[in-house]
Design a protein around this motif. Structure first.
Motif, mmCIF file in Angstrom:
data_model
loop_
_atom_site.group_PDB
_atom_site.id
_atom_site.type_symbol
_atom_site.label_atom_id
_atom_site.label_comp_id
_atom_site.label_asym_id
_atom_site.label_seq_id
_atom_site.Cartn_x
_atom_site.Cartn_y
_atom_site.Cartn_z
ATOM 1 N N ASP A 174 53.037 33.662 4.727
ATOM 2 C CA ASP A 174 52.123 34.690 5.230
ATOM 3 C C ASP A 174 52.779 36.072 5.249
ATOM 4 N N PHE A 175 54.068 36.144 4.824
ATOM 5 C CA PHE A 175 54.816 37.404 4.801
ATOM 6 C C PHE A 175 54.769 38.111 6.157
ATOM 7 N N ARG A 176 54.840 37.329 7.232
ATOM 8 C CA ARG A 176 54.871 37.898 8.573
ATOM 9 C C ARG A 176 56.116 37.415 9.308
ATOM 10 N N ILE A 177 56.562 38.216 10.261
ATOM 11 C CA ILE A 177 57.663 37.815 11.137
ATOM 12 C C ILE A 177 57.064 37.139 12.369
ATOM 13 N N HIS A 178 57.454 35.907 12.615
ATOM 14 C CA HIS A 178 56.861 35.130 13.702
ATOM 15 C C HIS A 178 57.603 35.376 15.019
ATOM 16 N N VAL A 179 57.166 34.710 16.053
ATOM 17 C CA VAL A 179 57.687 34.982 17.393
ATOM 18 C C VAL A 179 59.183 34.690 17.495
ATOM 19 N N ASP A 180 59.714 33.846 16.627
ATOM 20 C CA ASP A 180 61.145 33.562 16.657
ATOM 21 C C ASP A 180 61.958 34.603 15.892
ATOM 22 N N GLY A 181 61.273 35.610 15.309
ATOM 23 C CA GLY A 181 61.977 36.647 14.567
ATOM 24 C C GLY A 181 62.218 36.307 13.109
ATOM 25 N N PHE A 182 61.615 35.228 12.612
ATOM 26 C CA PHE A 182 61.820 34.787 11.231
ATOM 27 C C PHE A 182 60.486 34.719 10.495
ATOM 28 N N SER A 183 60.521 35.039 9.216
ATOM 29 C CA SER A 183 59.377 34.756 8.349
ATOM 30 C C SER A 183 59.505 33.317 7.835
ATOM 31 N N ARG A 184 58.450 32.829 7.150
ATOM 32 C CA ARG A 184 58.423 31.404 6.792
ATOM 33 C C ARG A 184 57.958 31.199 5.357
ATOM 34 N N PHE A 185 58.570 30.205 4.710
ATOM 35 C CA PHE A 185 58.131 29.743 3.396
ATOM 36 C C PHE A 185 57.998 28.220 3.455
ATOM 37 N N LEU A 186 56.844 27.740 3.075
ATOM 38 C CA LEU A 186 56.616 26.296 3.002
ATOM 39 C C LEU A 186 56.482 25.909 1.536
ATOM 40 N N VAL A 187 57.332 24.974 1.102
ATOM 41 C CA VAL A 187 57.336 24.519 -0.286
ATOM 42 C C VAL A 187 56.943 23.046 -0.303
ATOM 43 N N VAL A 188 55.840 22.755 -0.985
ATOM 44 C CA VAL A 188 55.390 21.372 -1.133
ATOM 45 C C VAL A 188 55.928 20.855 -2.458
ATOM 46 N N ASN A 189 56.724 19.803 -2.375
ATOM 47 C CA ASN A 189 57.399 19.257 -3.546
ATOM 48 C C ASN A 189 56.501 18.258 -4.266
ATOM 49 N N HIS A 190 56.076 18.632 -5.475
ATOM 50 C CA HIS A 190 55.306 17.693 -6.293
ATOM 51 C C HIS A 190 56.215 16.928 -7.246
ATOM 52 N N ASP A 191 57.106 17.646 -7.896
ATOM 53 C CA ASP A 191 57.995 16.981 -8.856
ATOM 54 C C ASP A 191 59.257 17.809 -9.060
ATOM 55 N N LEU A 192 59.828 18.311 -7.988
ATOM 56 C CA LEU A 192 61.015 19.159 -8.094
ATOM 57 C C LEU A 192 62.278 18.321 -8.220
ATOM 58 N N ARG A 193 63.164 18.767 -9.088
ATOM 59 C CA ARG A 193 64.522 18.240 -9.094
ATOM 60 C C ARG A 193 65.356 19.087 -8.142
#
Length: 435
Positions: A174-193
């Motif tokens: 969401d390109f936002r800084i959350h209450v803990d002071g960190f931004s977030r990236f969620l990566v869903v692994n379909h077929d990653l090595r």
């Protein structure tokens, strides 16, 4: 068996430069993984202390510390893995943890790092981010699902995302800084090595930090805009005064010099920041290309979101920098025109002075010629008188000489001799002047 050839001696940095392409290879031994990223800006003294701080962490866990002259380092500790890179303007830390939890951001990797060591990292935080690579099953994700459950991991904020790495994963943020002071990236692994996963995390963190570093120039651009307008108005007033017949050129030249100094000071003070912003923006674009995004229906891709928000700011920075350079060129052109005008005025004054000097020299020549004529008469008179005295003396001695006759007859000869002598003197002077 390898064959050894007699080739020239190796360059001292050959192997260092050759192995540079392998120096920062992201190494993730297994999936899923959680990662925490910190980018801190440091002063020169803080950079020196940073290495000692890394050595202290390695000694704490009995690991081999980094060499004193390296700018990147990776190590595995008891419950986490860490990589560190020192860049020109910031240093970046990535911490990895591999024991999974149900919630992607419930237990970030940073919790594995000793609190006392973490609190003593020097510098100012520029970027702080958490990332989590999870399997689709762990969050009940599938391609046709409603994205509201994904948005819940981002405090219900609107999310952006895309399929990346040729469809091997889906990325959300969401390109936002959350209450803990960190931004977030969620990566869903379909077929990653694992190697792909490491590169993907690095690209996502690079996008975040380079985006922020590029925007460091934007507040400066907004601050300089009134100064740019002021300089532009001053330059217009000066150039308009230059067209007036009764202007004070010396005063205008002083004003132009002061304006040029002020403009050049702004350019030299902030040129590095604007150039760095352009370079960081290009890196953001390159990292977005490397993601190979494919749209997920209903949300913006990361590239679309960043371009829409970041491009206007970068255009503003480029515009301010370009316009300051244009003002500098215009001030330089106006200064050249004014100096040319002043030079022409001085040249005219010099020409008038030279003409006056030539007139005075001509008058002096005429007076000198008149004096020469009078001098010739005087010299003739005294020379004839001298001959008359000589004739009188001879007459007194019994010579049959008429003093008056001798004096009168000598006058023409004396004039001829004086005229010839004067002409020769003029000729000698002329030859000496020409040489």
């Amino acid at each position: 068996m390898a064959t050894l050839f007699q080739i020239p001696q190796n360059h001292p940095q050959r192997f260092t430069l050759h192995n540079e392409v392998h120096a920062r290879a992201p190494s993730i031994p297994s999936l899923p993984v959680r990662a925490s990223y910190l980018a801190v800006s440091l002063s020169s003294d803080e950079k020196n202390q940073e290495r000692k701080h890394l050595v202290a962490l390695c000694q704490r866990f009995g690991s081999v510390p980094p060499d004193p002259d390296v700018d990147h380092f990776s190590a595995s500790f008891d419950s986490f893995q860490m990589s560190w890179e020192q860049h020109g303007e910031f240093s970046a830390y990535i911490f990895y943890a591999y024991d999974t939890t149900q919630e992607p951001f419930a237990e970030p990797a940073l919790k594995k790092v000793p609190v006392d060591w973490l609190s003593q990292i020097g510098g100012k935080v520029m970027v702080a981010a958490h990332a989590s690579i999870v399997s689709p099953e762990s969050i009940h994700y599938h391609d046709e699902m409603d994205l509201s459950p994904i948005s819940a991991y981002f405090a219900g904020n609107a999310i952006v995302g895309a399929k990346v790495s040729g469809g091997a994963a889906s990325v959300f943020t969401d390109f936002r800084i959350h209450v803990d002071g960190f931004s977030r990236f969620l990566v869903v692994n379909h077929d990653l090595r694992t190697a792909q996963a490491g590169r993907l995390l690095h690209r996502l963190f690079d996008i975040e930090v380079y985006r922020v570093m590029a925007l460091l120039a934007f507040p400066i651009a907004r601050k300089l805009y009134p100064e740019l307008k002021k300089a532009d108005r001053q330059l217009y007033a000066i150039t308009n005064s230059m067209t007036q017949a009764d202007n004070d050129d010396a005063k205008l030249l002083d004003e132009l010099t002061a304006l040029a100094a002020e403009v050049e000071n702004h350019i030299s003070s902030h040129q590095f920041r604007f150039a760095a912003a352009s370079a960081y923006y290009q890196l953001v674009g390159q990292r977005l290309v490397d993601l190979r995004e494919v749209r997920i229906q209903g949300i913006q891709t990361l590239g679309e979101f960043i371009k829409r928000r970041l491009e206007p700011a970068m255009n503003t920075c480029n515009s301010i920098s370009h316009r300051f350079n244009l003002v500098s060129e215009r001030v330089s052109n106006a200064s050249q025109l004014l100096r040319t005008k002043v030079d022409i005025i001085i040249e005219r004054q010099n020409q008038g002075l030279l003409a006056s000097m030539a007139l005075r020299a001509k008058m002096q020549l005429r007076m000198q010629q008149m004096v020469e004529s009078i001098s010739m008469v005087a010299i003739t008179y005294y020379a004839a008188s001298l001959i008359g005295k000589i004739a009188e003396a001879l007459h007194a001695l019994g010579w049959h000489v008429n003093p008056e006759f001798a004096e009168g007859v000598s006058i023409p000869f004396i004039l001829i001799i004086i005229a010839i002598s004067t002409k020769r003197i003029h000729k000698i002077i002329a030859n000496t002047t020409d040489s």
